[in-house]
Design a protein around this motif. Structure first.
Motif, PDB file in Angstrom:
ATOM      1  N   GLY A  88       0.822  -1.283   0.042  1.00  0.00           N
ATOM      2  CA  GLY A  88       0.038  -0.052  -0.005  1.00  0.00           C
ATOM      3  C   GLY A  88       0.710   1.064   0.068  1.00  0.00           C
ATOM      4  O   GLY A  88       0.414   2.142  -0.741  1.00  0.00           O
ATOM      5  N   MET A  89       2.010   1.171   0.724  1.00  0.00           N
ATOM      6  CA  MET A  89       2.856   2.459   1.079  1.00  0.00           C
ATOM      7  C   MET A  89       3.429   2.549  -0.362  1.00  0.00           C
ATOM      8  O   MET A  89       3.707   3.817  -1.106  1.00  0.00           O
ATOM      9  CB  MET A  89       3.833   2.320   1.911  1.00  0.00           C
ATOM     10  CG  MET A  89       3.181   2.284   3.351  1.00  0.00           C
ATOM     11  SD  MET A  89       2.005   3.571   3.522  1.00  0.00           S
ATOM     12  CE  MET A  89       2.947   5.135   3.112  1.00  0.00           C
ATOM     13  N   ASP A 183      -8.402   6.676   0.766  1.00  0.00           N
ATOM     14  CA  ASP A 183      -7.852   5.213   0.967  1.00  0.00           C
ATOM     15  C   ASP A 183      -8.827   4.683   1.504  1.00  0.00           C
ATOM     16  O   ASP A 183      -9.416   4.838   2.553  1.00  0.00           O
ATOM     17  CB  ASP A 183      -6.908   5.502   2.011  1.00  0.00           C
ATOM     18  CG  ASP A 183      -6.024   4.386   2.600  1.00  0.00           C
ATOM     19  OD1 ASP A 183      -6.965   3.208   2.388  1.00  0.00           O
ATOM     20  OD2 ASP A 183      -5.004   4.425   3.267  1.00  0.00           O
ATOM     21  N   SER A 205      -4.636  -0.485   0.504  1.00  0.00           N
ATOM     22  CA  SER A 205      -3.499  -1.559   1.156  1.00  0.00           C
ATOM     23  C   SER A 205      -4.156  -2.695   0.813  1.00  0.00           C
ATOM     24  O   SER A 205      -5.007  -3.300   1.611  1.00  0.00           O
ATOM     25  CB  SER A 205      -3.186  -1.288   2.468  1.00  0.00           C
ATOM     26  OG  SER A 205      -2.462  -2.491   2.990  1.00  0.00           O
ATOM     27  N   THR A 207      -2.840  -5.499   1.312  1.00  0.00           N
ATOM     28  CA  THR A 207      -2.507  -6.324   2.622  1.00  0.00           C
ATOM     29  C   THR A 207      -3.612  -6.718   3.368  1.00  0.00           C
ATOM     30  O   THR A 207      -3.686  -7.519   4.051  1.00  0.00           O
ATOM     31  CB  THR A 207      -1.397  -5.626   3.304  1.00  0.00           C
ATOM     32  OG1 THR A 207      -0.500  -5.057   2.228  1.00  0.00           O
ATOM     33  CG2 THR A 207      -0.824  -6.389   4.338  1.00  0.00           C
ATOM     34  N   LYS A 208      -4.809  -5.965   3.574  1.00  0.00           N
ATOM     35  CA  LYS A 208      -5.849  -6.124   4.440  1.00  0.00           C
ATOM     36  C   LYS A 208      -7.024  -6.788   3.823  1.00  0.00           C
ATOM     37  O   LYS A 208      -6.754  -8.038   3.653  1.00  0.00           O
ATOM     38  CB  LYS A 208      -6.332  -4.768   5.021  1.00  0.00           C
ATOM     39  CG  LYS A 208      -4.950  -3.727   5.116  1.00  0.00           C
ATOM     40  CD  LYS A 208      -4.167  -4.136   6.325  1.00  0.00           C
ATOM     41  CE  LYS A 208      -2.650  -3.236   6.314  1.00  0.00           C
ATOM     42  NZ  LYS A 208      -2.862  -1.904   6.565  1.00  0.00           N
TER      43      LYS A 208
HETATM   44  C1  LIG Z   1      -1.629  -0.861   6.066  1.00  0.00           C
HETATM   45  C2  LIG Z   1      -2.456   0.269   5.546  1.00  0.00           C
HETATM   46  C3  LIG Z   1      -1.772   1.003   4.667  1.00  0.00           C
HETATM   47  C4  LIG Z   1      -0.279   0.486   4.266  1.00  0.00           C
HETATM   48  O1  LIG Z   1      -0.222  -0.608   3.617  1.00  0.00           O
HETATM   49  P1  LIG Z   1       0.940  -1.466   3.359  1.00  0.00           P
HETATM   50  O2  LIG Z   1       0.361  -2.456   2.621  1.00  0.00           O
HETATM   51  O3  LIG Z   1       1.125  -1.997   4.827  1.00  0.00           O
HETATM   52  O4  LIG Z   1       1.891  -0.847   2.620  1.00  0.00           O
HETATM   53  C5  LIG Z   1      -2.299   2.238   4.218  1.00  0.00           C
HETATM   54  N1  LIG Z   1      -3.433   2.786   4.559  1.00  0.00           N
HETATM   55  C6  LIG Z   1      -4.096   2.068   5.341  1.00  0.00           C
HETATM   56  C7  LIG Z   1      -5.322   2.534   5.914  1.00  0.00           C
HETATM   57  C8  LIG Z   1      -3.838   1.031   6.023  1.00  0.00           C
HETATM   58  O5  LIG Z   1      -4.451   0.021   6.882  1.00  0.00           O
END
Ligand SMILES: *Cc1c(COP(=O)(O)O)cnc(C)c1O
Length: 390
Positions: A88-89, A183, A205, A207-208
């Motif tokens: 996400g970053m 976001d 992200s 990842t979530k």
């Molecule tokens: C985790 C997160 C990010 C960053 O994402 P990564 O995949 O860890 O780089 C950005 N915005 C939100 C709201 C997040 O929860």
């Protein structure tokens, strides 16, 4: 019947890659390939000079596993196109470097890495940034008039689930020629579609919730060809491409996104209602509760209230730490959106770096415990909270 983008979200999450495999695979296989080969020099030139778009080099994103994933991702937010990133970053960094150079206004709370970029790293590069709280929204037009090109926000925010009116803020940004970036990580495309409400770019992200199993790291941007096109070169040269295996794992996860998130919504609602009645809980922060300040706005701009909630524990920071340490089913971890339920006390993790007064100014009490509701039985999760609170 063939797939169209007009079909529902669950259908798009499964069939949206638009791929038909010569061998009959219903989904895109993993192309574990860094460089693709050509028959002739003319074919190489056609690719390099842009006459024939296709597989070429994986870091450029020119790999079938990446193409298929990006088609699906774009469909999830109703976007013209999507780019995928290794986190996400990485997605945010490429976006800010491409479209944020005139200045960025950040509204409300944001993810720690985003805050670090906006408050120190981008200004170090000479990029002007301003951060305002939700209570300072009346300053927005004045700040926009100074010439910022981008407004950035999360809704709901971390960890107090504050909501922002995407439609109204998009209008104010557009009136000054700025773009609005949302976001959408916390809500996921199942619960909120910012582009349909007037936002210009959506960040996730992955990842979530998109990944959803705490087993991959990735990010994505969705939006118009006009805005995403120029980001391609930054992604390419920052080298922020996920491995094809990760792209494939993310595509696999997206096929169950809708059922996962709808179940997490239902479970979080039940947990929020149960915690609201608990004598050791001072306050519950959840957009699905009728008395929550953002509830009316949530009903207007969200299709579901999400799997994230926070509870303010009676007795403050030390009491919340004791509850966190007694939880058995909820694991202690600061991430979110996976199948496993997670709990974190923001003052010890996500907001540990902020001075106490700044946390108080942002309404982040030390007694706050943030919960990411997973896919375990709701009753088991409530029983775990009750034994920890007892
Ligand atoms: C985790 C997160 C990010 C960053 O994402 P990564 O995949 O860890 O780089 C950005 N915005 C939100 C709201 C997040 O929860």
């Amino acid at each position: 019947m063939t797939f169209t983008r007009a079909q529902g979200l669950a259908t798009r999450s499964i069939h949206g890659h638009g791929f038909k495999d010569a061998h009959g695979s219903p989904h895109m296989p993993i192309y574990d390939t860094s460089t693709f080969t050509f028959e002739t020099t003319q074919d190489v030139l056609d690719a390099i000079e842009g006459r024939k778009l296709g597989s070429f080099y994986t870091r450029f994103g020119l790999n079938p596993s990446i193409f298929a994933l990006e088609e699906t991702l774009a469909g999830l937010e109703g976007a013209e196109m999507a780019w995928v990133f290794c986190s996400g970053m990485a997605a945010e960094t490429a976006l800010f470097l491409t479209h944020g150079r005139q200045g960025i206004i950040g509204i409300g709370d944001a993810y720690g890495g985003t805050m670090e970029l906006l408050s120190s790293q981008l200004p170090e590069l000479g990029i002007p940034t301003r951060l305002i709280l939700g209570s300072e929204l009346d300053q927005l037009d004045e700040l926009l008039a100074e010439g910022a090109g981008m407004v950035f926000l999360e809704t709901p925010t971390n960890p107090t689930l504050e909501l922002f009116d995407i439609e109204a803020i998009a209008e104010r940004a557009h009136a000054h020629g700025a773009i609005l970036v949302v976001d959408n990580t916390f809500a996921s495309p199942v619960n909120q579609q910012p582009l349909a409400l007037g936002a210009d770019v959506v960040v996730h992200s992955a990842t979530k919730y998109l990944g959803g199993h705490s087993d991959l790291t990735a990010g994505t941007l969705m939006g118009s060809k006009e805005l995403l096109g120029p980001i391609w070169n930054w992604r390419k040269n920052l080298g922020s491409m996920p491995a094809p295996a990760t792209a494939s794992l993310l595509a696999r996860s997206l096929r169950t996104l809708v059922v996962r998130v709808r179940q997490q919504n239902a479970s979080a609602q039940t947990i929020a209602e149960s915690m609201e009645k608990h004598q050791s809980v001072r306050r519950v922060y959840y957009p699905g509760l009728a008395n929550f300040p953002g509830h009316e706005l949530a009903k207007r701009q969200m299709q579901g209230f999400g799997g994230m909630l926070s509870i303010d524990i009676e007795g403050g920071g030390e009491a919340a730490t004791r509850v966190a340490d007694r939880l058995k089913l909820f694991a202690l971890a600061p991430s979110l959106g996976g199948t496993e339920s997670l709990a974190t006390q923001p003052c010890t993790t996500t907001h540990h770096g902020l001075p106490h007064e700044e946390r108080v100014r942002r309404g982040i009490e030390d007694g706050l415990l943030r919960l990411s509701v997973g896919l375990e039985e709701t009753n088991d999760l409530i029983a775990d909270l009750e034994q920890a609170l007892a």
